[in-house]
Scaffold this active site. Structure first.
Site, PDB file in Angstrom:
ATOM      1  CG  HIS A  25       2.934  15.638  10.767  1.00 22.18           C
ATOM      2  ND1 HIS A  25       3.663  16.038   9.676  1.00 22.18           N
ATOM      3  CD2 HIS A  25       1.633  15.938  10.464  1.00 22.18           C
ATOM      4  CE1 HIS A  25       2.865  16.552   8.753  1.00 22.18           C
ATOM      5  NE2 HIS A  25       1.620  16.511   9.215  1.00 22.18           N
ATOM      6  CD  GLU A  31       7.942  13.008  11.878  1.00 23.05           C
ATOM      7  OE1 GLU A  31       6.712  13.146  12.108  1.00 23.05           O
ATOM      8  OE2 GLU A  31       8.412  12.796  10.753  1.00 23.05           O
ATOM      9  CB  CYS A  65       6.678  16.927   6.585  1.00 27.28           C
ATOM     10  SG  CYS A  65       6.108  17.956   7.938  1.00 27.28           S
ATOM     11  CB  SER A 124     -20.141 -17.526   4.192  1.00 30.94           C
ATOM     12  OG  SER A 124     -20.719 -16.425   4.879  1.00 30.94           O
ATOM     13  CD1 TRP A 174     -17.979 -18.485  12.380  1.00 24.76           C
ATOM     14  CD2 TRP A 174     -17.809 -16.914  10.787  1.00 24.76           C
ATOM     15  NE1 TRP A 174     -18.647 -17.359  12.825  1.00 24.76           N
ATOM     16  CE2 TRP A 174     -18.552 -16.384  11.853  1.00 24.76           C
ATOM     17  CE3 TRP A 174     -17.570 -16.118   9.684  1.00 24.76           C
ATOM     18  CZ2 TRP A 174     -19.064 -15.084  11.846  1.00 24.76           C
ATOM     19  CZ3 TRP A 174     -18.085 -14.843   9.680  1.00 24.76           C
ATOM     20  CH2 TRP A 174     -18.821 -14.328  10.747  1.00 24.76           C
ATOM     21  CG  LEU A 229     -19.880  -4.181   6.979  1.00 26.69           C
ATOM     22  CD1 LEU A 229     -20.316  -3.288   5.814  1.00 26.69           C
ATOM     23  CD2 LEU A 229     -18.858  -5.198   6.489  1.00 26.69           C
ATOM     24  CD  GLU A 268     -14.367  -7.350   5.769  1.00 27.18           C
ATOM     25  OE1 GLU A 268     -14.470  -8.504   6.175  1.00 27.18           O
ATOM     26  OE2 GLU A 268     -14.381  -6.363   6.518  1.00 27.18           O
TER      27      GLU A 268
END
Lengths: 354, 354
Positions: free
Chosen positions: A45, A47, A70, A163, A165, A199, A287
């Site tokens: 984590h 921390e 936690c 599309s 842009w 993507l 998207e």
């Protein structure tokens, strides 16, 4: 705290279903002596990472963390335990953890040991790093954001499908940042057929290296096998796939999942959340074209909309946002509970929460 | 000057093809002693009205006027002459008058008589009171503003045609203010058939009393004779009208104008400007459906767009803004040269100038 938020952003996309948390340790001499963010699920984590990275005297220091530490020991030591052991004096927390196993217990354990705690004032950016986690903890469903770039007159492409842009360069760069903070990008097969997008995250000086999973919804197995997005980072969800295509997809390392069709003879989206969760995909960025987002909305699977409106007028075009499952009466329209209106370069940027 | 701008707003819609001007006289004791605005075409200009209304000592006073005083005597005395005669000492001007017969000459005449003049700093609101006049003087064409109220997903009605109400109450009230500042409201016959709007100004405590002309474009004479908007304040423009309907319209006091059809078998919009000008209609506000604004845009007849975006999502609907004459490539889209993004109640308000 702003540095802790930056750390949290570095964790976004990597940690689900754990929360992406950032932490900073400031010495009693008021110097930053450690920083860290949550690692992949099952690993350290924030921390712990910050404590591990710290140089100099950690005793009597202040820990800034975007989420309540936690008190749970599963794959990793409880953060509260490490904070106590390292004699940190003061803990400033961005948000309590709604996980019912924590939810204030982390704070109590620290306070009981004489460590003072403080909840940081509400911060929009900090909350945005935690919204998908908090939603998942509460509803056990992925948090789904739909993105659209449209013209002033509400078109997402010209009638010929062009599309490129609509939105500005800065807006498109911002989209790559959102991708980099997401667990997965979700799209429909028509977008793959017509646009053949990669993507992936393409940013100059991209340090984070995380590439989100690519999820393609393809009811009838129509995806062209030479599509750019098909690789081992891709999951194709389908209802019907012929063996030839299946073999080709397997050879490219694509993961295949089956969902039966619903009433409308398309993939029954009610089964989508459990598949996403199975792969620890909680923070989903959509998207897609006209149809899929409308179907998601209809199935109550849209949590947030990010809308770029570019100062262009396209005129007649069949390509519009949410172009399926219309409502009959305005009074029954979907109404976001919160909306933020801002600008990015020449574009208008609207964020709406449903 | 802000009071002079308020006066100018009171003149808007009443004065075309004259400019709607506001004027205020401030005494050498720094008190407002007179206010006025341009009256109907052929009647007094703002400066004369302010002088006539003034009480107390006008000598050595300061005149604030939103537009350069004229030096032309046609139906009314030249404003410069009256300013000189009344021994006003100082004149603060919102904008010079682009009319080639004036264009600085008014200022020169005053300066030659020892009256000091000053051009006020650029003011957005002041300019908006003059934009249709300035455009008309420059191009001899009416200034046309298209209004749309659309949902976040770019729909102006549900698929069943319901549009009540997409925008907020405050937005709709603002639309009535714009109507009250316009010479005419322009719409298409389909809007009359489907919505049967009154197309008038309805505001509580409406002092100005001005009702804009209503212009209906109706190529084939399809307007229902019992439509609410048909009265002596209405001009119907058509290419074909049967005698029965013609008689009914005449009995209601509707003015009828003919324009031949163009290539697309609709009213040839190239002839629209001259008809509007014939009736001294310079500042035109378009409230129509999908088709007409697209046709106007295609004919280079849109100068400004006022877009209300309401936080609602409608989904599939054929009713979209500018739903005709689409461009093929994004690179060829219409691009506003200026855009202002603001908010009104929960709606987003975008003003765009083409």
């Amino acid at each position: 705290m702003s540095e802790a938020i930056n750390q949290a952003k570095l964790a976004m996309g990597l940690t689900s279903p754990n929360p992406p948390v950032g932490a900073v340790i400031v010495s009693d001499q008021n110097k930053i002596i450690g920083t860290g963010h949550t690692q992949a699920y099952g690993k350290n984590h924030a921390e712990i990472e910050a404590i591990k990275s710290s140089s100099g005297n950690i005793q009597n220091s202040t820990l800034y963390t975007t989420l309540e530490p936690c008190n749970i020991e599963i794959n990793t030591p409880a953060c509260t335990k490490e904070i106590i052991k390292n004699k940190i004096k003061h803990v400033i927390i961005g948000s309590t953890d709604p996980n019912p196993k924590i939810n204030g217990r982390g704070i109590k354990i620290l306070e009981d040991k004489g460590i003072t705690t403080e909840i940081f004032k509400y911060n929009e950016t900090l909350e945005s790093t935690l919204e998908s986690y908090k939603y998942f903890v509460k509803y056990h469903k992925p948090f789904i954001t739909v993105k659209y770039a449209m013209s002033l007159d509400g078109k997402i492409a010209s009638n010929t499908g062009d599309s490129k842009w609509i939105s500005s360069e800065k807006s498109r760069e911002y989209v790559h940042h959102i991708r980099s903070n997401s667990d997965a990008i979700l799209t429909g097969v028509n977008t793959i057929i017509y646009d053949d997008p990669q993507l992936n995250v393409r940013l100059s000086n991209y340090q984070k290296k995380h590439q989100p999973k690519k999820i393609i919804l393809d009811t009838n197995g129509r995806v062209p096998s030479d599509s750019k997005s098909l690789d081992s980072n891709c999951i194709l969800i389908t209802s019907k796939l012929d063996n030839k295509l299946k073999d080709k997809l397997h050879s490219k390392g694509v993961t295949i999942e089956y969902i039966p069709t619903g009433k409308n003879k398309k993939i029954d989206l009610r089964y989508l959340p459990e598949i996403l969760i199975k792969y620890n995909l909680i923070n989903i960025f959509v998207e897609a074209g006209s149809t899929l987002p409308g179907e998601l909305l209809y199935n109550n699977l849209v949590n947030k909309i990010i809308l770029f409106i570019s100062p262009k007028i396209i005129g007649e075009s069949k390509f519009v946002p949410f172009g399926s499952k219309g409502i009959n009466k305005i009074i029954n329209s979907y109404k976001p509970k919160k909306i933020i209106n801002s600008s990015i370069e020449d574009d208008i940027l609207i964020k709406a929460w449903l």
